[in-house]
Structure formats: C-alpha cells, structure tokens
Write a protein that holds these residues in place. Sequence first.
Motif: not given
Length: 182
Positions: A12, A30, A32-35
């Motif tokens: 990232a 957050q 990338g797509p991971l939160t």
Amino acid sequence: MQKTRAGARRTASTIVVRPAPGKKTRALVQVGPLTVPAAIGRSGRSIVKREGDGATPIADMKLLYGFMRGDRVRLMSTALPMRRIRTNMLWCDQPDNPNYNRLVKAPFKPSHEELRRSDGLYDICLVLDWNVRSRRRHRGSAIFFHLIRPGYEPTAGCIAVSLGHMRRILPLLRKGTAIRVV
C-alpha cells in the motif's frame, strides 16, 4: 497499492485513518480494500499536537521502520524494515533532552518509554515519522502504529489495531508508506 521489486507482493502506498462515527477515540484504518477498527488517542485527533496531550496528530506521516517482540510473535513477511526489541531499548519522550523522540538505550534517566513492554502493546510497533526526522521540542513523541489494549481502549496518541488485523496489514507495508490521519 503497487508491486514490489520482486513483483509478487503488493504494498500500500497510503493508509487512511478516519474517525469512527460518534466515537472520539476510535477510528477505521483503510488499507486498500481492507478496513479494520482501531483505537486512537484519548483526546481524539488534533491538528496542533503537543507532548502529553493524548491526541493523535491529524497529518500525513510516513512509516519509517518497526520493532517486534520476537519472543512473543513471529515476524511475518513485510517489506518494512523491522528490528527485534531488546531489553535495553527505550524511546526518549523528554522534550528538553537532546535525544527527544529518539531510540535510546538503558540505562537512561530522562523520561522515556520502554519498548519491551509487559502488556504486549509494542509486540509489533511501527514508527511513524511524526516529529522524528525533523524534530521540534514539545510537538509530541513516540507516535506509533501498534497493538490495541483489550476493548480498544484509547492510546496516548498512537494508532492501535488488533494482532490479527496487524498480521493482515503488515505484509502490505513498506518504508515510506503514508499514514494519513484525517
């Protein structure tokens, strides 16, 4: 996210830390797509960070390197430079000391934090470039990205996530990854 030199793993370039709705001391991290949920400073966030105020600085901070307790956790794959914490490793938090906001070795009498903590918060501890490369007295020290206390209790100004979430995030990090607290 971008490819590493090896081309196999993606890292990232920026991690965004946003306040959790309705909770001053909680945030969402957050990558990338991971939160994932996180704890932040007991005083919430601040654009005017001061030593001891308990606030997480609203800023863009680069990841510099990290520390880990090799006797408690196994190092997972990461492009971020990591050092094993030794018993004599401390972090100076006394603003009038020449070593302010720097790694120091015991014995060290001025005010400091022990990196080899018994509570596990620094079992994985990543150093953010808040007042590190360009230091100013009283602007805040020891702003880290580390592990949480049970119940996501607030930090003294750091960003903290669970060990499980740190294990998912760490492989995506490299030196220079930006942590943006908004």
